[in-house]
Write an enzyme that holds these catalytic residues in place. Structure first.
Site, PDB file in Angstrom:
ATOM      1  N   GLU A   1       0.827  -1.224   0.000  1.00 36.90           N
ATOM      2  CA  GLU A   1       0.000   0.000   0.000  1.00 36.90           C
ATOM      3  C   GLU A   1       0.855   1.264   0.000  1.00 36.90           C
ATOM      4  O   GLU A   1       0.540   2.248   0.662  1.00 36.90           O
ATOM      5  CB  GLU A   1      -0.950   0.002   1.226  1.00 36.90           C
TER       6      GLU A   1
ATOM      7  N   GLU B   1      -5.595  -7.505  -1.049  1.00 35.51           N
ATOM      8  CA  GLU B   1      -6.357  -7.375   0.206  1.00 35.51           C
ATOM      9  C   GLU B   1      -7.662  -6.704  -0.134  1.00 35.51           C
ATOM     10  O   GLU B   1      -7.675  -5.686  -0.832  1.00 35.51           O
ATOM     11  CB  GLU B   1      -5.667  -6.421   1.192  1.00 35.51           C
TER      12      GLU B   1
END
Ligand code: BMA
Length: 379
Positions: free
Chosen positions: A190, A299
C-alpha cells in the site's frame, strides 16, 4: 547521467542485476526453485480459468475461536479451506515470538506447512515496525526512515538484522520432500497511501525503489532464498498506470502486480467499489500482460459484511472478467476492543452473508483449496 553513475558506484550489486534478469515466462529470479517456477507458470494458466480465494490468518483464529486444530471460518461455511493463506511477519524484525496480531511465529510456520501440503498458496506481508517511531508500529510516517535503512544510512545494519530474521523464518518453510515452500512475498505494501513509513508521504519514489531493490538483492543473493515471488502492491488511490508504476522497482524484481481496496460505505448506495476495483484490475491486467507478470486483488473486504449479497453482487462484479490470480480478504479478528466493533472480513457459520458466500464458492470461476489441489500448482 551523473546521478546514475554515482548511484551505481554506491549500490553496484543490486543495480547491475537488472541487466540480465527478468526475461522469459518464468519468475523474475533466474535462480527460482523448481516449485517456484511451477507455481508462477501454473498461476498464469489458472488466471485464464478463474481466481483463487484467500483469507488472512485463516487457520489461526476466527470469530469466536482461537487456535483450534483444523478450524477455519471459511470451512465452517463451505466445508473447504481457502486456496490462498495470508500471514503477516510484523514483529519478526523485533525478535518477537508472536506477530503483531498475536500469532506465535512457531504456529505460523506449521500453518504454512499444512496449507502447502494441501496444495494451497502462501502469501506473506510485513507490517514492519518503524525504527523511527516504534510505538506506532508500521503506522509511523517520520520522514527519512526509509533513507535511514538504505546502504549508508544510520539504520542500515539494523535493517540487515531484520532481513536476517525473515530469512531464518522463510528458510524453515519446507515441504515433505525437503523442498522450500514457494511464498508470494508482499513487503512494503500500500505504498501509494499515507499511513506507513514507506508510503509516498514518508519517502521518495527513488528511496522506495532502492529499498525494494536492496531487499530483493539481500534475500536472494546474500541469503540464497530462491522460493520468493515478489508482489508489488499499491493502495486503491492510483488513477493511472503512471501513478501505479511510480515506485515500480523493475521487471527483474517483481512477479505480481496488485493493489488493496476495501469496501468502506454501503454498496447499495454507492457503486464506487465495483467501478474502481474493476478499472484498476483492468489497468494492472494490461500492464501485467505487457510485462509477463501475474496480478491479484491482494487485500479486500467489507468489515463485518453487513450486506448479505456482498460476494456475488459486489466482489464478483468488481472482478468481472479480469484474469487475476487471487483475491484475499483480511483477518477475522472478531470483536475489536480498540474501537468497540466487530473486525472481520470472511463469513463464518451463521453470518448474514454465509448463504451468498456458498453461492460464490459454488461458481466454477472461484478456486478454493480442493480446486487448487487438483491443479497441482507446484508440479
Ligand atoms: C489491520 C487491522 C489491524 C492489524 C493489521 C495488521 O487491517 O486488522 O488490527 O493489526 O491489519 O494485520
Amino acid at each position: 547521467m551523473a546521478l546514475r553513475y554515482g548511484f551505481s558506484l554506491f549500490f553496484p550489486a543490486f543495480l547491475f542485476l537488472s541487466v540480465w534478469a527478468g526475461e522469459g515466462d518464468g519468475p523474475a529470479n533466474p535462480a527460482a526453485t523448481r516449485e517456484t517456477v511451477h507455481l508462477f507458470r501454473n498461476l498464469k494458466k489458472l488466471a485464464g480459468k478463474g481466481f483463487m480465494f484467500g483469507h488472512q490468518d485463516d487457520l489461526a483464529y476466527g470469530v469466536n475461536w482461537r487456535y483450534e486444530a483444523g478450524n477455519s471460518d471459511i470451512k465452517t461455511v463451505t466445508g473447504d479451506y481457502p486456496a490462498v493463506y495470508g500471514w503477516d511477519l510484523g514483529g519478526i524484525e523485533m525478535g518477537q515470538e508472536n506477530n503483531l496480531d498475536g500469532i506465535p511465529f512457531k504456529k505460523m510456520k506449521q500453518f504454512i506447512r499444512d496449507g502447502y501440503a494441501r496444495g494451497a498458496v502462501i502469501t506473506l506481508s510485513w507490517h514492519a515496525r518503524s525504527p523511527s517511531g516504534a510505538e506506532k508500529g508500521a503506522w509511523d510516517t517520520t520522514h527519512g526512515t526509509v533513507a535511514s535503512i538504505l546502504p549508508g544510512g544510520a539504520n542500515h545494519a539494523l535493517y540487515k538484522t531484520w532481513l536476517d530474521k525473515i530469512a531464518v523464518f522463510i528458510a524453515a518453510l519446507k515441504g515433505s520432500k525437503g523442498e522450500s515452500i514457494p511464498v508470494l512475498f508482499r513487503p512494503f505494501h500500500e505504498h501509494s497511501g499515507n499511513w506507513f513509513w514507506w508510503c509516498r508521504n514518508a519517502c521518495t519514489d527513488f528511496e522506495y525503489k532502492t529499498l525494494w531493490r536492496f531487499t530483493v538483492y539481500y534475500l536472494q543473493n546474500e541469503k540464497k532464498l530462491n522460493n520468493l515471488l515478489w508482489v508489488y502492491n499499491t493502495s486503491d488511490n492510483v488513477k493511472t498506470s503512471g501513478e501505479f508504476l511510480a515506485r515500480y522497482p523493475g521487471d527483474d524484481m517483481v512477479d505480481m502486480l496488485s493493489f488493496d481496496a476495501y469496501q468502506s460505505d454501503d454498496p447499495q448506495k454507492n457503486d464506487w467499489f465495483v467501478k474502481n476495483v474493476g478499472s484498476l484490475l483492468k489497468m494492472i491486467g494490461e500492464l501485467a500482460k505487457e510485462k509477463g507478470k501475474l496480478t491479484a486483488l491482494a487485500e479486500t473486504g467489507y468489515e463485518a459484511i453487513p450486506y448479505p449479497e456482498w460476494w456475488t453482487d459486489v466482489l464478483l462484479k468488481a472482478i468481472g472478467d479480469n484474469q487475476i490470480s487471487y483475491v484475499l480478504v483480511w483477518r477475522n479478528h472478531g470483536y475489536a476492543e480498540w474501537n468497540k466493533k466487530m473486525h472481520y472480513y470472511a463469513p463464518y457459520k451463521g453470518q448474514v452473508s454465509a448463504a451468498d458466500f456458498q453461492k460464490f464458492y459454488d461458481l466454477p470461476v472461484t478456486f478454493f483449496e480442493k480446486d487448487v489441489l487438483a491443479e497441482k500448482l507446484y508440479q
